[in-house]
Each structure stands twice: as structure tokens, then as C-alpha cells.
Write a protein that holds these residues in place. Structure first.
Motif, mmCIF file in Angstrom:
data_model
loop_
_atom_site.group_PDB
_atom_site.id
_atom_site.type_symbol
_atom_site.label_atom_id
_atom_site.label_comp_id
_atom_site.label_asym_id
_atom_site.label_seq_id
_atom_site.Cartn_x
_atom_site.Cartn_y
_atom_site.Cartn_z
ATOM 1 N N CYS A 120 9.686 -1.657 -5.257
ATOM 2 C CA CYS A 120 8.603 -2.621 -5.009
ATOM 3 C C CYS A 120 8.697 -3.818 -5.937
ATOM 4 C CB CYS A 120 7.244 -1.930 -5.134
ATOM 5 S SG CYS A 120 6.897 -0.817 -3.756
ATOM 6 N N ALA B 51 10.123 4.161 -6.679
ATOM 7 C CA ALA B 51 9.270 3.273 -5.883
ATOM 8 C C ALA B 51 8.910 2.029 -6.689
ATOM 9 C CB ALA B 51 8.009 4.010 -5.435
ATOM 10 N N ALA C 279 0.814 -1.220 0.000
ATOM 11 C CA ALA C 279 0.000 0.000 0.000
ATOM 12 C C ALA C 279 0.844 1.265 0.000
ATOM 13 C CB ALA C 279 -0.936 -0.005 1.206
ATOM 14 N N TYR C 280 2.065 1.194 0.490
ATOM 15 C CA TYR C 280 2.911 2.385 0.540
ATOM 16 C C TYR C 280 3.600 2.703 -0.784
ATOM 17 C CZ TYR C 280 6.634 -1.077 1.296
ATOM 18 O OH TYR C 280 7.478 -2.150 1.184
ATOM 19 N N GLY D 88 4.771 4.324 -3.949
ATOM 20 C CA GLY D 88 4.716 5.753 -4.204
ATOM 21 C C GLY D 88 4.391 6.199 -5.617
#
Length: 148
Positions: A59, A55, A47-48, A50
Motif C-alpha cells: 500500500c 500489505a 480499505a483492503y 491488511g
């Protein structure tokens, strides 16, 4: 950068026994924002996430690393992009170049088995167009089997 790579290929050239870890719809990836949203949902980014290139790289690296430790031995985690001709089609060539740099960095195939496999599925003419856009971005001179 130029030439073809071992970690990207049309689905038609993939062995039938290559397990697909994740699937993404390239028609939802015509912009960077669309790509970030589609890949985050399709690959289960946290959920974090970016929604920017740094990001995305972080991820994706975490997701691929996790899949590599739990996946089938000898088979790299695989992303299937359906309707791949749409990948960043509404963005400048540099965005496609950035995507390929990120994917290539994570795939890490320098003569050995890649850590990530990218399968592209679309009509031959759309794969050829993607191959031309990749060449314009400075990445590959052709996509194997696409006629590009």
C-alpha cells in the motif's frame, strides 16, 4: 544498512521548500498495530489494507507511486513523522528494522534522488534516542543533526 541515508532526516535539516505529502503522529506508532493504523489513516491507504508488513509495503508503494506522478516535479513524496521518538518504541528492535527496510526499499535511493523522503520531528533528546534504537536495530549509526 549502517550509516546514514539520504532519504531520512530530521525536519530541522530539511529545506523549507520541501512539501509535506503526509503527516503521521509517531506517538500513535509505538506498536506495529498502531503504526499500521496511523499510517493507513494518514496516507489514505485503501480499505483492503491488511495491517501486516507485506500489505504495508504494497500500500505504501502504491501510495508513493501515485503521489510521485501527481506531485511537484523534482520533489519526492514526503512523510513527516511528528513525535518520531515514539516510532515502534514498544516493539523489539526487529520491528523498527522491518519498518526501515520497507521505507528504504520504497525510497530506493542508491546514489540518486530518493523516491520517498522521511522527515522526523521531535525533541533533540528523543531523536537521539530514536537514533540509538535505529543503531541497535542495525540500521543507521546516527541521525544527522540529532546528536546521536
Amino acid at each position: 544498512m549502517a550509516g546514514t541515508t539520504t532519504w531520512i532526516r530530521p525536519l530541522a535539516e530539511s529545506a523549507d521548500n520541501v512539501p509535506v505529502s503526509w503527516a503521521v503522529d509517531g506517538s500513535n506508532c509505538r506498536t506495529s498495530h498502531g503504526l499500521f493504523t496511523a499510517w493507513a489513516a494518514g496516507l489514505g491507504f485503501p480499505a483492503y489494507f491488511g495491517h501486516n508488513w507485506n500489505a504495508f509495503r504494497d500500500c505504501l508503494r502504491e501510495t508513493v507511486s501515485r503521489a510521485a506522478t501527481t506531485g511537484r516535479a523534482g520533489a519526492p513524496p514526503t512523510v513527516l513523522v511528528r513525535r518520531a521518538g515514539g516510532l515502534l518504541a514498544d516493539e523489539p528492535d526487529r520491528a523498527l528494522n522491518t519498518l526501515m527496510l520497507v521505507l528504504g526499499d520504497i525510497a530506493g535511493a542508491s546514489g540518486g534522488e530518493p523516491a520517498l523522503l522521511l522527515l522526523l520531528e521531535d525533541e533533540p533528546d528523543r531523536l537521539s534516542d530514536l537514533g540509538r534504537r535505529l543503531a541497535a536495530a542495525g540500521w543507521v549509526t546516527s541521525l544527522p543533526g540529532s546528536g546521536a
